[in-house]
Design a protein around this motif. Structure first.
Motif, mmCIF file in Angstrom:
data_model
loop_
_atom_site.group_PDB
_atom_site.id
_atom_site.type_symbol
_atom_site.label_atom_id
_atom_site.label_comp_id
_atom_site.label_asym_id
_atom_site.label_seq_id
_atom_site.Cartn_x
_atom_site.Cartn_y
_atom_site.Cartn_z
ATOM 1 N N PRO A 177 30.511 38.141 49.088
ATOM 2 C CA PRO A 177 29.154 36.709 48.572
ATOM 3 C C PRO A 177 30.160 36.105 47.060
ATOM 4 C CG PRO A 177 28.174 38.551 48.758
ATOM 5 C CD PRO A 177 29.649 38.740 49.212
ATOM 6 N N CYS A 178 30.732 36.957 46.280
ATOM 7 C CA CYS A 178 31.029 36.846 44.659
ATOM 8 C C CYS A 178 31.830 36.454 44.956
ATOM 9 C CB CYS A 178 30.928 37.149 43.442
ATOM 10 S SG CYS A 178 32.005 37.189 42.173
ATOM 11 N N GLU A 179 33.291 35.626 45.048
ATOM 12 C CA GLU A 179 35.117 36.101 44.615
ATOM 13 C C GLU A 179 35.258 35.861 42.878
ATOM 14 O OE1 GLU A 179 37.155 33.794 48.831
ATOM 15 O OE2 GLU A 179 35.487 32.262 47.345
ATOM 16 N N VAL A 180 34.880 34.806 42.532
ATOM 17 C CA VAL A 180 35.525 35.258 41.076
ATOM 18 C C VAL A 180 33.757 35.307 39.998
ATOM 19 C CG1 VAL A 180 36.160 33.237 39.379
ATOM 20 C CG2 VAL A 180 36.685 33.188 41.669
ATOM 21 N N LEU A 228 33.754 46.811 33.048
ATOM 22 C CA LEU A 228 32.922 46.716 34.726
ATOM 23 C C LEU A 228 35.084 46.077 35.170
ATOM 24 C CD1 LEU A 228 31.909 48.267 35.522
ATOM 25 C CD2 LEU A 228 30.738 46.509 36.209
ATOM 26 N N LEU A 229 34.705 45.093 34.751
ATOM 27 C CA LEU A 229 36.088 44.099 35.301
ATOM 28 C C LEU A 229 37.667 45.214 34.560
ATOM 29 C CD1 LEU A 229 35.494 40.696 34.416
ATOM 30 C CD2 LEU A 229 35.905 41.327 36.687
ATOM 31 N N MET A 230 37.561 45.552 34.244
ATOM 32 C CA MET A 230 39.346 46.905 33.724
ATOM 33 C C MET A 230 39.090 47.704 34.407
ATOM 34 S SD MET A 230 40.855 44.223 32.296
ATOM 35 C CE MET A 230 41.193 42.679 31.284
ATOM 36 N N GLU A 231 38.202 47.872 34.446
ATOM 37 C CA GLU A 231 37.658 49.369 34.922
ATOM 38 C C GLU A 231 37.970 49.638 36.689
ATOM 39 O OE1 GLU A 231 35.326 50.987 31.686
ATOM 40 O OE2 GLU A 231 34.185 50.831 32.931
ATOM 41 N N THR A 232 37.698 48.089 36.732
ATOM 42 C CA THR A 232 37.422 48.400 38.371
ATOM 43 C C THR A 232 38.857 47.208 38.608
ATOM 44 O OG1 THR A 232 36.439 45.678 38.015
ATOM 45 C CG2 THR A 232 35.481 48.559 38.837
ATOM 46 N N LYS A 233 39.389 46.699 37.890
ATOM 47 C CA LYS A 233 41.157 46.832 38.073
ATOM 48 C C LYS A 233 40.580 45.432 39.260
ATOM 49 C CE LYS A 233 43.303 50.856 37.026
ATOM 50 N NZ LYS A 233 43.482 50.758 35.284
ATOM 51 N N LYS A 234 40.657 44.546 38.731
ATOM 52 C CA LYS A 234 40.281 43.250 39.090
ATOM 53 C C LYS A 234 41.341 42.289 38.622
ATOM 54 C CE LYS A 234 36.253 43.952 41.186
ATOM 55 N NZ LYS A 234 36.811 43.776 42.743
ATOM 56 N N ARG A 235 41.881 41.414 38.926
ATOM 57 C CA ARG A 235 42.710 40.328 38.009
ATOM 58 C C ARG A 235 42.036 39.427 37.113
ATOM 59 N NH1 ARG A 235 47.320 37.919 40.954
ATOM 60 N NH2 ARG A 235 48.286 40.252 42.642
ATOM 61 N N VAL A 236 41.859 39.397 35.793
ATOM 62 C CA VAL A 236 41.522 39.009 34.944
ATOM 63 C C VAL A 236 41.813 37.846 34.451
ATOM 64 C CG1 VAL A 236 40.546 39.289 32.547
ATOM 65 C CG2 VAL A 236 40.339 40.793 34.750
ATOM 66 N N VAL A 237 41.595 36.885 34.891
ATOM 67 C CA VAL A 237 42.038 35.429 33.625
ATOM 68 C C VAL A 237 41.406 34.664 32.535
ATOM 69 C CG1 VAL A 237 42.600 32.565 34.040
ATOM 70 C CG2 VAL A 237 43.136 34.593 36.049
ATOM 71 N N PRO A 238 42.305 35.280 31.872
ATOM 72 C CA PRO A 238 41.405 35.027 30.102
ATOM 73 C C PRO A 238 41.792 33.523 29.498
ATOM 74 C CG PRO A 238 43.206 36.743 29.961
ATOM 75 C CD PRO A 238 43.694 36.292 31.369
ATOM 76 N N ILE A 239 40.417 32.566 28.886
ATOM 77 C CA ILE A 239 41.084 31.989 28.376
ATOM 78 C C ILE A 239 40.484 31.944 26.943
ATOM 79 C CG2 ILE A 239 39.543 29.912 28.320
ATOM 80 C CD1 ILE A 239 38.772 30.085 31.313
ATOM 81 N N LEU A 281 44.917 31.162 28.960
ATOM 82 C CA LEU A 281 44.453 29.662 28.539
ATOM 83 C C LEU A 281 44.156 29.812 27.087
ATOM 84 C CD1 LEU A 281 43.426 28.887 31.810
ATOM 85 C CD2 LEU A 281 46.201 28.409 31.479
ATOM 86 N N THR A 282 45.019 28.989 26.634
ATOM 87 C CA THR A 282 44.091 28.841 25.387
ATOM 88 C C THR A 282 43.547 27.511 24.818
ATOM 89 O OG1 THR A 282 45.484 30.058 24.268
ATOM 90 C CG2 THR A 282 44.513 29.114 22.281
ATOM 91 N N PHE A 283 42.980 26.889 24.161
ATOM 92 C CA PHE A 283 42.006 25.612 24.429
ATOM 93 C C PHE A 283 41.522 26.413 23.035
ATOM 94 C CE2 PHE A 283 38.302 22.798 24.376
ATOM 95 C CZ PHE A 283 38.984 21.866 25.657
ATOM 96 N N ASP A 340 43.593 26.310 39.027
ATOM 97 C CA ASP A 340 44.616 26.707 39.075
ATOM 98 C C ASP A 340 45.414 28.310 39.445
ATOM 99 O OD1 ASP A 340 45.485 24.293 40.053
ATOM 100 O OD2 ASP A 340 46.407 23.701 38.125
ATOM 101 N N ALA A 341 44.766 28.464 37.952
ATOM 102 C CA ALA A 341 45.170 30.268 38.117
ATOM 103 C C ALA A 341 44.317 30.710 38.859
ATOM 104 C CB ALA A 341 44.694 30.502 36.869
ATOM 105 N N VAL A 342 43.135 30.711 39.267
ATOM 106 C CA VAL A 342 41.320 31.381 40.215
ATOM 107 C C VAL A 342 42.349 31.542 41.539
ATOM 108 C CG1 VAL A 342 39.917 30.531 40.526
ATOM 109 C CG2 VAL A 342 39.879 31.184 39.032
ATOM 110 N N ILE A 343 42.969 30.138 41.648
ATOM 111 C CA ILE A 343 42.951 29.921 43.209
ATOM 112 C C ILE A 343 44.430 30.321 43.224
ATOM 113 C CG2 ILE A 343 43.855 29.150 45.211
ATOM 114 C CD1 ILE A 343 41.817 26.783 43.479
ATOM 115 N N ARG A 344 45.115 31.307 42.447
ATOM 116 C CA ARG A 344 46.814 31.635 42.619
ATOM 117 C C ARG A 344 46.347 33.125 42.689
ATOM 118 N NH1 ARG A 344 48.729 29.985 38.707
ATOM 119 N NH2 ARG A 344 48.443 32.035 36.867
ATOM 120 N N ASN A 345 45.619 33.432 41.715
ATOM 121 C CA ASN A 345 45.581 35.200 41.960
ATOM 122 C C ASN A 345 44.094 35.176 42.871
ATOM 123 O OD1 ASN A 345 45.555 36.763 39.196
ATOM 124 N ND2 ASN A 345 45.447 34.301 38.578
#
Length: 203
Positions: A33-36, A111-122, A160-162, A178-183
């Motif tokens: 139900p949730c990919e991202v 929780l994202l880090m503890e569950t070992k998810k791929r993370v894209v920081p902005i 990414l820095t903005f 792009d980063a999300v789809i690649r991951n």
């Protein structure tokens, strides 16, 4: 400005749709139900990058989770958010100047880090070196350690820095998607393949 941004995003949707179309079977396989999961401080980024990225990914037929757009009245806040994090494949973490003031943001990040998810920081209007979790007695000792470890891990992840005063919003949305789809694709490729089952001979 927003009209120009909408036009740029529309063009990007066409481009990304073609790219994503070639990998649609991978993305569609066992889709949760949730990919991202989009982790953000709403007061600072919900009406800018978090909302724009949610809309863009939705147009690409990717399933993003953004609290106020993915939940309905009556849903239990933490239950829904935690379930979305456990079920997602990629987390987008939108850091902003007051991000670390929010225990909700820090809880989600940990929780994202503890569950070992791929993370894209902005890093939006803030430098990684400016992100610190203060010991102001709002957090238990255990949570303070969890939050600090999670922030440090995110700061050491390529992102990414903005800066909103001089940045190009449409480019940021494109780069983030792009980063999300690649991951997402890499996460699918890393999934263990089920061994084929062969029919046993009855002879």
């Amino acid at each position: 400005m927003m009209q120009g941004l909408s036009t740029a995003i529309a063009k990007s949707v066409i481009h990304h749709g073609r790219v994503l179309g070639r990998n649609s079977q991978i993305i569609q396989t066992l889709r949760p139900p949730c990919e991202v999961f989009i982790n953000h401080r709403g007061a600072e980024t919900k009406r800018s990058i978090a909302g724009l990225l949610h809309n863009f990914l939705s147009l690409l037929d990717v399933h993003p989770f953004l609290d106020n757009r993915s939940m309905k009245p009556g849903d239990k806040l933490f239950d829904e958010i935690d379930a979305a994090i456990y079920g997602c494949k990629v987390g987008v973490v939108v850091f902003s100047p007051l991000y670390c003031e929010s225990r909700f943001c820090l809880h989600e990040l940990a929780l994202l880090m503890e569950t070992k998810k791929r993370v894209v920081p902005i890093f939006c209007d803030v430098k990684p070196s400016q992100l610190h979790v203060r010991d102001d007695l709002k957090h238990s000792a255990n949570n303070l350690q969890r939050y600090r470890l999670a922030v440090e891990e995110a700061k050491n992840t390529v992102g990414l820095t903005f800066y909103s005063s001089k940045g190009d919003w449409s480019k940021l949305v494109r780069d983030a998607s792009d980063a999300v789809i690649r991951n997402l694709l890499e996460a699918e490729e890393e999934k263990p393949q089920l061994e084929p089952k062969f029919a046993q001979s009855t002879e």
